[in-house]
Design an enzyme around this catalytic site. Structure first.
Site, mmCIF file in Angstrom:
data_model
loop_
_atom_site.group_PDB
_atom_site.id
_atom_site.type_symbol
_atom_site.label_atom_id
_atom_site.label_comp_id
_atom_site.label_asym_id
_atom_site.label_seq_id
_atom_site.Cartn_x
_atom_site.Cartn_y
_atom_site.Cartn_z
ATOM 1 N N GLY A 508 0.822 -1.204 0.000
ATOM 2 C CA GLY A 508 0.000 0.000 0.000
ATOM 3 C C GLY A 508 0.854 1.251 0.000
ATOM 4 N N GLY A 510 0.382 5.611 1.334
ATOM 5 C CA GLY A 510 -0.436 6.695 1.854
ATOM 6 C C GLY A 510 0.340 7.988 1.840
ATOM 7 N N PHE A 512 2.104 9.215 4.085
ATOM 8 C CA PHE A 512 3.419 9.050 4.724
ATOM 9 C C PHE A 512 4.436 8.503 3.731
ATOM 10 C CE2 PHE A 512 6.566 6.734 7.128
ATOM 11 C CZ PHE A 512 6.771 7.490 8.275
ATOM 12 N N GLY A 513 3.990 7.577 2.902
ATOM 13 C CA GLY A 513 4.888 6.921 1.958
ATOM 14 C C GLY A 513 4.440 5.494 1.728
ATOM 15 N N PRO A 514 5.263 4.656 1.064
ATOM 16 C CA PRO A 514 4.874 3.275 0.774
ATOM 17 C C PRO A 514 4.894 2.396 2.025
ATOM 18 C CG PRO A 514 7.128 3.669 0.071
ATOM 19 C CD PRO A 514 6.586 5.000 0.500
ATOM 20 N N VAL A 515 4.100 1.326 1.969
ATOM 21 C CA VAL A 515 4.028 0.352 3.059
ATOM 22 C C VAL A 515 4.406 -1.012 2.504
ATOM 23 C CG1 VAL A 515 2.579 -0.669 4.857
ATOM 24 C CG2 VAL A 515 2.170 1.696 4.117
ATOM 25 N N LYS A 529 6.101 1.101 7.354
ATOM 26 C CA LYS A 529 5.791 2.365 6.679
ATOM 27 C C LYS A 529 7.101 3.106 6.481
ATOM 28 C CE LYS A 529 2.435 4.938 8.113
ATOM 29 N NZ LYS A 529 1.455 5.658 8.997
ATOM 30 N N ASP A 626 -7.716 12.210 11.192
ATOM 31 C CA ASP A 626 -7.688 11.636 9.842
ATOM 32 C C ASP A 626 -8.347 10.259 9.827
ATOM 33 O OD1 ASP A 626 -7.196 11.747 7.142
ATOM 34 O OD2 ASP A 626 -5.146 11.010 7.279
#
Length: 818
Positions: A508, A510, A512-515, A529, A626
């Site tokens: 995934g 978001g 924040f960045g990739p997971v 994350k 959020d």
């Protein structure tokens, strides 16, 4: 229909006043009880049926004592008013009781799961229960009337909170002797750090029963072992409640709230005289009324004037005080001087009802002496006492702010230690005071040494991470509240576990960045994350998430396992959630078919419990800011866990609202006052929860407050259907076969209450959970925020330049120009 049932119905039609008692105590699937018929508990103690209270001609479903000649109703189904004798109670195929008037549903029960062989049974305790006959445990109730008290508490009932579900057991008065609908006079438990019971009138505190001190409630020291009833208070991580039982089965006793008299009374039935005799009542005298003597005033009913100022205090308004107007309270003769805390001392107030516990701090692990030292070292601490007064006493409670609603008893009560300037305490034994100062000084010295030691360890750990300028600098630590005990994971371990962040392990992405998914050598899976260099979020969000979520422990919050920092590479390591995020399920045609209504309702309840924990039950009050479907993760059993705390904010003490020029979050979930003016609060999280609720029910994404081709957004669509009494049309077709319509309707109703335009109209999360898990009568929702009126393409409550509008699901950050 069998001949017996037919004959009873014919008899009731021909002779309306005739009451037919069924020889059984149960209602089976598709059986019914009509007006004039009753159920009788096995031992003949209680009876269930329809009745008319006082001189009313309305009919209600209730339970009463069967063998007491004065009809004494002990339970009424809420909102069960029927205008005539057409009432009919049935057990339906979903395992719920349904009360109808001329085929119109007026009341129903809601069970967490569906029973194969449902049966409703009236017990000799007075409890009406619904259970599954195929269940081996006969006390595994799917629903019970004891969970929904009316104006009476019977032996075995509970008053308090189920902390797992958020359900409150509350006793509430009838509006009047002729109207058993809910009044505004009730017995409730307010779950402060030091929880206590109150008799409330609406939102106003009327009589404070006080906290449990190990022997009794602080405000009722005469509550002692007696020949009538025993009592107990239970408090643990799952529940806290008061309950009582009868010492003798031959005795009949009940506790009743009365709106007309504003009294809570315990009655005992006197068989010889055929009367209910009053055993005890609250309030029993003027000193029981909440805050009658104001701050730092103490009430003593045997005094020439019931209100007196504590020693070392004088009336704030002497003229009013002398006129018996004590509400302004008292003020210190000599103010405290926080710059010289060690010169303060404590005055012992004997035989006290401890003050209002709204602003308290509790430590179960320390005794009275250490409690005194802790209080002395904090200039905001105004008083302390033992948490449990049994024996020599144990535990510590400290009060912050003004001391309100103190009472002193001639006997019993407990000792309270009130902070005073030393000059107000009189001469004190020099050696005793010297010992106190030495102890306090020693503790301060030890604390400094520990701090130095911890700081050295901290520096070493920072050097190990080769990133001494990144993590938790002193400016952002803010004292011990921000200390974090979180494993720092080796960078090479994370690289190896994720196969060097292989694209096949990416699960995934978001704001924040990739997971990525990772697997350790021992087989443990986790999620990483990784902060993207191009991310709109940065070190502020990274540190914020680490500091916040490392302190939070709840089954509906994702667990942070550690963090990893290597030069500019910053990562957060979480428990791996097998089923990933909620949005992948409810917005996907294939997966959404697997998410039936019971699973969705479990998800809704879990999110609500997690949000309640953040707002109220954790040691930090946290506003998530959020909350959205992509930030709800699902474990292997589809249990929800709230994630992503990068933009969450901590509220302290009495703070209820914040303001920011840095608006962050996701449009479509943002409350209007936050999106427009940067105002955020617990109620803005409630708004986001309401949007999420609509999405889970409908299977459709919220489209925020913007328009596209003049089509309505999700809130507008739901509101329009609600106003047209067509709310069920918004339900996802994938759950039509599995949904419990009463639950779905209640969830839609609650969601619209959550998304009302004005924050003060929205319910707080304890009440959201209460509404979801009970049959509480719900208020009619007002117009929602972001409601798009049919005659306009603008939105209510929002205005602003169009380039600030984001239509995707990415968390956004808006910065105002300097």
């Amino acid at each position: 229909m069998d001949i017996l049932s037919l004959l009873m119905i014919v008899a009731c039609v021909l002779i309306p006043s005739l009451k037919v008692s069924i020889a059984i105590d149960t209602i089976l699937l598709s059986q019914s009880i009509s007006d004039g018929m009753t159920l009788v508990s096995q031992g003949g103690t209680f009876e269930l049926g329809f009745f008319s209270p006082g001189n009313s001609n309305k009919r209600y479903l209730g339970i009463w004592y069967r063998n007491i000649p004065i009809q004494t109703v002990v339970w009424v189904a809420k909102a069960s008013m029927i205008n005539d004798s057409s009432g009919n109670l049935t057990m339906n195929t979903t395992g719920n009781l349904v009360l109808k008037q001329h085929d119109k549903v007026v009341w129903f029960t809601t069970s967490e799961k569906q029973a194969q062989n449902p049966v409703a049974q009236l017990l000799d305790s007075g409890n009406l229960v619904v259970r599954d006959e195929s269940e081996a445990n006969t006390e595994a109730y799917l629903w019970q009337s004891f969970d929904y008290p009316s104006d009476t508490t019977l032996p075995g009932m509970r008053l308090g909170w189920n902390l797992r579900t958020g359900h409150e057991w509350r006793m509430t008065s009838w509006k009047s002797p002729n109207d058993p609908s809910q009044g505004d006079f009730y017995w409730g438990l307010l779950p402060y750090n030091y929880p206590e019971f109150y008799l409330m009138k609406g939102t106003e505190k009327f009589v404070r029963i006080g906290p449990w001190n190990g022997l009794h409630f602080s405000g009722i020291p005469d509550q002692k072992p007696n020949p009538i009833y025993d009592f107990n208070y239970i408090s643990n991580k799952n529940e806290m409640y008061y309950t009582y039982g009868l010492e003798n089965d031959a005795v009949i006793s009940r506790l009743v709230m009365n709106q007309t008299t504003s009294m809570c009374t315990r009655y005992v039935w006197m068989e010889d005289e055929h009367i209910w005799k009053v055993y005890k009542s609250l309030p029993k005298d003027n000193c029981d009324f909440y805050g009658i003597c104001g701050a730092y005033g103490t009430c003593m009913i045997t005094g020439s004037q019931i209100c007196q100022c504590l020693s070392g205090f004088n009336p704030k308004s002497p003229q009013a005080w002398n006129s018996s107007d004590w509400r302004h309270g008292c003020v210190r003769n000599k103010p405290l001087n926080c710059s010289d805390k060690l010169k303060d001392g404590f005055m012992k107030v004997k035989g006290a009802k401890v003050p209002d516990t709204t602003h308290t701090w509790v430590d179960e692990t320390i005794g009275l002496e250490e409690c005194e030292v802790k209080c002395l070292s904090n200039c905001s601490c105004m008083a302390y006492t033992n948490l449990d007064i049994r024996g020599a006493g144990s535990g510590c409670v400290m009060w912050f702010g003004d001391l309100i609603d103190i009472r002193q008893f001639d006997t019993d009560g407990q000792d309270l230690y009130v902070r005073m300037d030393a000059s107000e305490l009189g001469k004190e034994d020099g050696r005793k005071k010297e010992v106190k100062i030495i102890v306090a000084t020693t503790i301060v010295t030890i604390s400094v040494m520990l701090f130095i030691g911890c700081y050295r360890i901290y520096v070493v750990r920072r050097r190990i991470t080769e990133n001494s300028q990144i993590l938790f600098d002193d400016q952002n630590r803010g004292g011990s509240e921000d200390d974090v005990d979180l494993p720092l994971l080796d960078h090479s371990t994370v690289i190896s576990a994720t196969d060097n962040f292989s694209i096949k392990n990416k699960i995934g992405e978001g704001g924040f960045g990739p997971v990525y998914k990772g697997r350790l050598v021992n087989g443990q899976e986790f999620a990483v994350k990784r902060l993207s260099k191009s991310s709109g979020q940065g070190m502020i969000e990274f540190k914020n998430e680490v500091k916040l979520i490392a302190k939070l422990q709840h089954r509906n919050l994702v667990k942070l396992l550690g963090c990893c920092i290597q030069e500019q590479d910053r990562m957060l390591v979480y428990e791996y959630m097998t089923n990933r995020s909620l949005d992948r399920w409810i917005f996907d045609d294939a997966r959404s078919k697997l998410l039936d209504w019971p699973k969705r309702f479990n998800i809704i309840s879990g999110i609500a419990r997690g949000l309640l924990y953040l707002h109220q039950d954790s040691r930090l009050r946290i506003i998530h800011r959020d909350l959205k479907a992509s930030n709800i993760l699902l474990d292997d059993k589809l249990n929800p866990k709230i994630s992503d705390f990068g933009i969450a904010r901590i509220f302290g003490g009495d703070q209820t609202e914040g303001n920011t020029k840095r608006v962050v979050g996701t449009y479509g979930y943002m409350a209007p006052e936050y999106a427009a003016d940067g105002l955020f609060s617990m109620k803005s999280d409630v708004f986001s929860f309401g949007i999420l609720l609509l999405e889970i029910i409908s299977g459709k994404r919220s489209r925020g407050f913007y328009l596209e081709n003049h089509s309505p957004n999700l809130v507008t669509h739901a509101w329009s259907l609600w106003k047209e009494s067509k709310a069920l049309e918004m339900v996802d077709s994938n759950i039509e076969d599995s949904c419990v319509l009463s639950e779905v309707m209640r969830c839609i109703h609650v969601s619209l209450l959550c998304v009302q335009q004005h924050p003060e109209d929205r319910p707080a999360m304890p009440y959201v959970l209460l509404m979801l898990g009970s049959e509480t009568e719900l208020a009619e929702p007002k117009e929602p925020g972001f409601y798009v009126k049919s005659d306009s393409v603008t939105t209510t409550y929002i205005s602003g330049p169009s380039d600030m509008i984001s239509t995707n699901e990415i968390t956004i950050t808006l910065l105002e120009a300097r």
